[in-house]
Design an enzyme around this catalytic site. Structure first.
Site, PDB file in Angstrom:
ATOM      1  N   ASP A   9       1.233  -1.291  -0.040  1.00  0.00           N
ATOM      2  CA  ASP A   9       0.113  -0.216  -0.183  1.00  0.00           C
ATOM      3  C   ASP A   9       0.799   0.917   0.243  1.00  0.00           C
ATOM      4  OD1 ASP A   9      -2.133  -0.725   0.145  1.00  0.00           O
ATOM      5  OD2 ASP A   9      -2.802  -0.505   2.000  1.00  0.00           O
TER       6      ASP A   9
HETATM    7  C1  GLC Z   1      -1.170  -4.031   5.421  1.00  0.00           C
HETATM    8  C2  GLC Z   1      -2.443  -3.734   4.724  1.00  0.00           C
HETATM    9  C3  GLC Z   1      -2.949  -4.141   3.575  1.00  0.00           C
HETATM   10  C4  GLC Z   1      -1.192  -4.295   2.717  1.00  0.00           C
HETATM   11  C5  GLC Z   1      -0.320  -4.001   3.309  1.00  0.00           C
HETATM   12  C6  GLC Z   1       0.865  -3.521   2.909  1.00  0.00           C
HETATM   13  O1  GLC Z   1      -1.163  -5.189   6.189  1.00  0.00           O
HETATM   14  O2  GLC Z   1      -3.589  -3.979   5.731  1.00  0.00           O
HETATM   15  O3  GLC Z   1      -3.815  -4.460   2.969  1.00  0.00           O
HETATM   16  O4  GLC Z   1      -1.160  -5.173   2.110  1.00  0.00           O
HETATM   17  O5  GLC Z   1      -0.549  -3.383   4.647  1.00  0.00           O
HETATM   18  O6  GLC Z   1       1.322  -2.647   2.765  1.00  0.00           O
HETATM   19  C1  GLC Z   2      -0.622   2.851   5.827  1.00  0.00           C
HETATM   20  C2  GLC Z   2       0.396   0.826   6.555  1.00  0.00           C
HETATM   21  C3  GLC Z   2      -0.002   0.245   5.364  1.00  0.00           C
HETATM   22  C4  GLC Z   2      -1.833  -0.009   5.256  1.00  0.00           C
HETATM   23  C5  GLC Z   2      -2.546   1.076   4.896  1.00  0.00           C
HETATM   24  C6  GLC Z   2      -3.697   1.151   5.015  1.00  0.00           C
HETATM   25  O1  GLC Z   2      -0.024   2.700   4.544  1.00  0.00           O
HETATM   26  O2  GLC Z   2       1.115   1.875   6.368  1.00  0.00           O
HETATM   27  O3  GLC Z   2       0.475  -0.733   6.502  1.00  0.00           O
HETATM   28  O4  GLC Z   2      -1.889  -1.079   4.891  1.00  0.00           O
HETATM   29  O5  GLC Z   2      -1.877   2.733   5.829  1.00  0.00           O
HETATM   30  O6  GLC Z   2      -4.578   2.287   4.959  1.00  0.00           O
END
Ligand code: GLC
Ligand code: GLC
Length: 810
Positions: free
Chosen positions: A483
């Site tokens: 993300d």
């Molecule tokens: C968080 C989110 C997931 C994403 C991951 C890596 O665990 O819930 O959707 O893939 O971060 O950014």
């Molecule tokens: C932030 C976190 C990531 C998560 C995202 C969800 O970017 O680092 O892990 O997936 O928020 O909104």
């Protein structure tokens, strides 16, 4: 250093020191009523939605930490203490907190009195039962006062902590026969209330927080408790609470049990009141009566234990290493069930007011619990797919109460649609229930626009084909699984969120990760098409997959590892050409899982690079070298200090992909080694460093570049739970559901002598004994089923209820 121990026969973690390095929590409830409870009785309760139906108040990131909860106080002739140490924090003896399956028991002793509280949510009910057991361990009779305490939340948790100009005037309660009813906003549009009862006459009560505590006191020093005298206050506005005061006499050696019930009740619109301003308490009274003596509580508690024994009976591992067995048998599936219930909403790191259900997260979570609750998994898949849009794209999240896509967050995370194929494939492999593909499922929750689930999957697949970039690799959109890799975002405004900011137009950033996912889950789509005799479609899909394989071969390899992506300008991400972030974990795992690099030596080379650059004592970090500054073209990933979160933290979710990749190349030693680096039961001895619970996975462990390598954060609600369960049971132990049956394909450290897995699968029970007489790690095996030699490694299906003995000689 340890702060407790595993009690495996009772399926409990027993905390023996209340000063854990962080609050260590548990979850109560498995359907509608949920509570989070820490080892010192902190936490809160809610009905279904932690944001909109918060029953009791909790202050996140408060000082002191973890203040507010389901507290009991004892005033024993002026000596005031709490059985869970907090909130009073008086010295207590023989403290223990037993976190079990859906229940927690917290107790301690002082002044010859043992006090123990069992907290649980009965199966199928909407209340929390608290049984307080009090025993006089001394030689003299005792008389003392016990105070209970909860603080009500005014339902909407977000509003409750922001809208004080209104909230300080709305609070309303009723008290009847020692039961305190919280009815704020019941007079208007709410048809629900909460109550707090005890099954014994009370000396008094309090419902006004200020009167109970004293305006400048904390929970540690309530005036009412210290004076020994409840105020019998009736809250009007401000902050309603509920506290009973009970006087107790105990002869030497005598024990008494009291039952408190914290309940949630809904009334039909027409039955809300029995007189002006007097709420209808019928349903509450019936609920209270269900638990009004210890015997009834025992029965309900036994029912809960049986419920969990049943859930956890699907996969049973008998292995000489208890650290492994207890994860596979108890804690990992338990955590997966919690992710089913909570998604990413409420933990001690997720405030319960933020995120909805993630499209990708929920599909992946399924892989951890489908074997236990297949019908619920099926419903979940349909809920998720119903939010998909007609062009195959997806909302990134949906709201659990309304089940609608979340328009604020929007979509355009281009990996999302493919996870639906993974979710469906996982469900079918477990259950053999192909009929799921025929379910009619709406797009964007519009019943007038619906199609078969199979059509949804076709659109998911085609969404990738229709969104390819200059290297014929999939366009990344806002981001893929990571993300925080925001390649089209270019945010220079600190006031906007990386997750929602408008992407720069014309972005052609491409993801090698989505390419690998497409190859891997595309293969499942082809199987499904063939099963439906859609041979033309299957052939066309295969052609797209083959082209993707070519694209990865031509543009996805960086010399010693798989590239991560191409950025907005077409420059490589995760390449030796980069200044920082030269190698990323995600594509090494996902490409090899997709079979890429298995036919030449690329897979082995990529895994050697992972071992060299990414692996550290605490797991495999996400990227290396860590980003030491903010890169406008990379986004949020480089916003994190080195070694934390997506910037070179050990992001546990993706470690199992490499573990699986290692098993596919036959390296059982490394697969297991990586597994043990992130698996909490193996980290128990370093709890003071690890900080979070030694019985559940955390989202992130600080990586080698961090200031505090090995320190974990964000325990419980993480995709790591499902993926670790999947990796260890299916790829290390090698008992893998497949379309035709249960596949046997272990890959283990060669030292292992053997182990046994008992697996319930499609109605039958398989007792599978693995023997490793010549100490192999993987390879050919000899399988007998009920004494008969099997030619393939797929165990045949058997009738419902039958049991079979399988012997596997590796
Ligand atoms: C968080 C989110 C997931 C994403 C991951 C890596 O665990 O819930 O959707 O893939 O971060 O950014
Ligand atoms: C932030 C976190 C990531 C998560 C995202 C969800 O970017 O680092 O892990 O997936 O928020 O909104």
């Amino acid at each position: 250093m340890k702060f407790g121990y595993f009690d495996d026969p009772n399926k409990e973690y027993v905390i023996t020191s209340y000063k854990t390095p962080y609050p260590w929590i548990n979850y109560l409830g498995n359907k509608d009523f949920f509570s989070i409870i820490s080892n010192t009785a902190g936490g809160y309760s809610f009905f279904r939605d932690a944001r909109l139906r918060r029953l009791t108040r909790f202050r996140y990131n408060n000082v002191p930490l973890d203040d507010g909860g389901k507290y009991f106080y004892i005033n024993d002739n002026g000596s005031v203490w709490s059985p869970g140490w907090k909130p009073v924090k008086a010295e207590v003896e023989n403290y223990s907190c037993r976190h079990g399956m859906g229940y927690t028991v917290i107790g301690s002793e002082k002044d010859n009195l043992r006090a123990e509280v069992l907290y649980f949510v009965p199966v199928g009910d909407t209340c929390e039962v608290q049984r307080v057991s009090l025993r006089n361990t001394g030689k003299l009779p005792k008389r003392f006062r016990l105070f209970s305490f909860v603080e009500w939340c005014l339902w909407n948790a977000n509003d409750d902590m922001t809208n004080f100009q209104r909230n300080f005037s709305t609070g309303e309660v009723e008290i009847e026969n020692g039961v305190m009813y919280h009815k704020t906003e019941y007079r208007e549009r709410r048809n629900h209330y909460a109550f707090y009862s005890v099954n014994t006459p009370v000396k008094g009560f309090d419902t006004d927080r200020e009167a109970f505590l004293g305006i400048y006191n904390g929970f540690d020093h309530p005036d009412a408790v210290f004076s020994g005298n409840p105020g019998n206050t009736v809250a009007h506005g401000w902050s309603p609470v509920a506290s009973h005061c009970v006087e107790i006499d105990l002869e030497p050696g005598e024990e008494k049990n009291l039952v408190f019930v914290l309940g949630y009740i809904e009334n039909p619109e027409k039955e809300k009141f029995i007189a002006p301003k007097v709420i209808n308490k019928e349903r509450a009274k019936t609920m209270i009566a269900r638990y009004d003596n210890n015997y009834k509580v025992e029965i309900a508690f036994r029912e809960l234990k049986e419920y969990w024994d049943r859930q956890l009976s699907v996969i049973k591992l008998d292995h000489p290493d208890p650290r492994l067995s207890r994860m596979v048998n108890i804690w990992n599936p338990y955590q997966c069930m919690v992710t089913y219930n909570m998604s990413r909403s409420a933990s001690y790191f997720e405030s319960g007011i933020g995120r909805g259900m993630g499209f990708r997260d929920s599909n992946q979570d399924l892989a951890g619990y489908v074997q236990m609750i297949a019908p619920q998994a099926k419903k979940r898949i349909i809920d998720i797919a119903s939010t998909q849009l007609a062009d195959g794209s997806a909302y990134h999240q949906y709201q659990p109460l309304t089940k609608r896509g979340n328009a604020e967050i929007g979509g355009n995370f281009n990996d999302d649609p493919l996870w639906l194929i993974f979710g469906v494939a996982t469900y079918i492999k477990e259950t053999g229930d192909w009929s799921l593909l025929d379910e009619r499922v709406p797009f964007d929750n519009n019943p007038d626009n619906a199609a078969s689930l199979f059509e949804h999957l076709r659109l998911s697949f085609m969404h990738v084909v229709n969104n390819l970039g200059p290297h014929k690799l999939p366009l990344i959109g806002r981001a893929d699984w990571n993300d925080c890799l925001n390649l089209n975002c270019f945010s220079s405004n600190p006031d906007e969120s990386f997750q929602t900011t408008e992407n720069q137009k014309g972005g052609v950033a491409e993801s090698v990760f989505i390419a690998a996912m497409f190859v891997l889950y595309g293969a499942d789509f082809v199987k499904m098409a063939l099963k439906r005799d859609e041979t033309g479609l299957a052939a066309e899909a295969q052609k797209h997959i083959d082209e993707m394989v070519e694209a990865v071969k031509n543009h996805g390899w960086d010399g010693n590892w798989f590239l991560r992506a191409y950025d907005y300008y077409g420059k490589k991400v995760g390449s030796r050409e980069c200044e920082e972030g030269k190698i990323f974990i995600e594509t090494q795992g996902m490409c090899i899982m997709a079979g890429l690099g298995l036919d030449d030596d690329k897979a082995l080379e990529a895994l050697a690079s992972v071992n060299k650059y990414l692996a550290c004592d605490y797991g495999i970090v996400l990227n290396n070298p860590a980003f030491t500054k903010y890169y406008l073209n990379l986004g949020e990933i480089s916003s994190y200090p080195e070694g934390y979160k997506e910037n070179a933290g050990v992001f546990c979710h993706n470690n199992p992909w490499v573990i699986i990749a290692e098993t596919l190349t036959g390296n059982g030693h490394r697969a297991y080694d990586y597994y043990s680096r992130i698996t909490p039961s193996y980290l128990e001895e370093i709890s003071e460093l690890h900080k979070t619970e030694p019985y559940v996975y955390s989202q992130m462990i600080a990586g080698k570049d961090a200031f505090t390598p090995g320190e974990a954060k964000n325990s419980w609600l993480t995709g790591a739970a499902a993926w670790c369960m999947y990796a260890v049971t299916q790829y290390i132990l090698g008992v893998r559901p497949d379309y035709e049956g249960l596949m046997i394909d272990p890959c283990i450290p060669h030292e292992w002598n053997g182990f046994t897995v008992t697996r319930k699968f499609r109605g039958a029970v398989y007792r599978i004994e693995f023997l490793n007489p010549v100490h192999r790690t993987k390879g050919s095996w000899e399988i007998t089923v009920d004494g008969k030699r099997l030619e393939s490694n797929i165990l045949p299906l058997f009738p419902e209820g039958t049991e079979h003995n399988v012997k596997v000689i590796i």
